[in-house]
Design an enzyme around this catalytic site. Structure first.
Site, PDB file in Angstrom:
ATOM      1  N   GLU A  62       0.538  -1.378  -0.500  1.00 41.38           N
ATOM      2  CA  GLU A  62       0.213   0.070  -0.472  1.00 41.38           C
ATOM      3  C   GLU A  62       1.025   1.812   0.431  1.00 41.38           C
ATOM      4  O   GLU A  62       1.755   1.406   0.550  1.00 41.38           O
ATOM      5  CB  GLU A  62      -0.625   0.375   1.021  1.00 41.38           C
ATOM      6  CG  GLU A  62      -1.892   1.112   1.266  1.00 41.38           C
ATOM      7  CD  GLU A  62      -2.778   0.976   2.322  1.00 41.38           C
ATOM      8  OE1 GLU A  62      -3.208   1.856   2.271  1.00 41.38           O
ATOM      9  OE2 GLU A  62      -2.841   0.366   3.063  1.00 41.38           O
ATOM     10  N   GLU A  66      -3.612  10.794   2.193  1.00 46.88           N
ATOM     11  CA  GLU A  66      -4.576  10.562   2.720  1.00 46.88           C
ATOM     12  C   GLU A  66      -4.471  11.988   3.030  1.00 46.88           C
ATOM     13  O   GLU A  66      -3.445  12.556   4.162  1.00 46.88           O
ATOM     14  CB  GLU A  66      -4.482   9.683   4.007  1.00 46.88           C
ATOM     15  CG  GLU A  66      -4.572   8.188   3.217  1.00 46.88           C
ATOM     16  CD  GLU A  66      -4.123   7.073   4.571  1.00 46.88           C
ATOM     17  OE1 GLU A  66      -4.942   6.259   4.254  1.00 46.88           O
ATOM     18  OE2 GLU A  66      -3.626   6.691   4.866  1.00 46.88           O
TER      19      GLU A  66
END
Length: 277
Positions: A62, A66
């Site tokens: 990943e 964000e």
């Protein structure tokens, strides 16, 4: 067993409704960019990332951008393998007020993050070598349970919307590219979100995980006016609509002024007119 099942169903029915878009195909390495305007609000996240959804059959991969609704000038940049490698990056601009381009380059040797085309951070440590599995390009909006990260959730901020103008992908072609660092990447496609491209994307539906208070539903991913709009709502007023009047969340005195926090962005002129209160 019936009591446990009843408790589970009751908790499940209280979930909020979020949205997620993900590519059908996975890719290994590349340059990934999105021009978007995230949602404001304590307790929520608007994201752009790649993720190996074959986990746990293969190892966790990943790479994240964000943006938390609680902070006006912070972008979280993260690589997750066996653990998290988080960078909290501070900016001079308010990320919630306009569209900016966020991106990252993922290669076998490094992951580098970019804002408006300028590299701002890079990771080269040993964990980068663990990013060996293809991953899907994703975007979502959700409200985590982790208050120490995203802040205290207050559902009076609903509904919230994250707006995505476009997403761009370039493959990793070292020594033979046309874009990115040292032209090591080759442009493949850009989606301007005039409509849903069913050959490229799928909308997550009836999907969530532990720590996520939102259930992703298809109805909360909207394509309108050349934008992808990801919606975070309650379970009744779903989709891109706002039936709620603004709420005054808190107020405090400071010198000869009163600072107030509303549940949504207001017009500065009318919101500061004392005669309206």
């Amino acid at each position: 067993l019936n009591i446990i099942l009843l408790l589970f169903c009751s908790a499940y029915s209280q979930l909020y409704r979020g949205a997620e878009l993900r590519t059908l195909e996975s890719v290994l390495y590349g340059k990934f960019e999105a021009r978007y305007k995230p949602a404001q609000g304590e307790g929520l996240v608007s994201s752009f990332f790649v993720y190996n959804d074959d986990f746990p059959n293969t190892s966790w991969v990943e790479v994240d951008v964000e943006i938390l609704g609680r902070f006006p000038n912070i972008v979280d940049m993260n690589v997750i393998t066996t653990t998290s490698h988080l960078r909290t990056h501070y900016l001079s601009m308010d990320t919630h007020l306009d569209f900016y381009v966020y991106g990252f380059e993922w290669t076998p040797d490094y992951v580098a993050w970019f804002i408006n085309g300028e590299e701002v951070y890079r990771q080269t440590a040993n964990h980068i070598a663990d990013l060996i599995h293809p991953a899907k390009i994703m975007m979502n909006i959700w409200n985590p349970t982790y208050e120490d990260w995203v802040g205290i959730w207050d559902d009076r901020v609903l509904p919230r919307f994250a707006f995505y103008d476009w997403v761009r992908y370039a493959s990793f072609t070292p020594g033979n590219g046309d874009t990115g660092t040292d032209n090591n990447f080759t442009f493949q496609w850009q989606d301007d979100f005039d409509a849903l491209d069913n050959s490229r994307w799928e909308i997550s539906d009836n999907h969530t995980w532990g720590g996520n208070q939102a259930l992703f539903i298809e109805e909360n991913a909207i394509f309108e006016n050349g934008k992808l709009i990801l919606c975070l709502t309650d379970d009744e007023n779903i989709g891109y609509q706002d039936q709620e009047n603004p709420h005054l969340l808190w107020a405090r005195a400071e010198a000869d002024s009163i600072i107030v926090q509303f549940s949504e962005e207001l017009d500065p002129e009318t919101s500061q007119n004392v005669g309206n209160y």
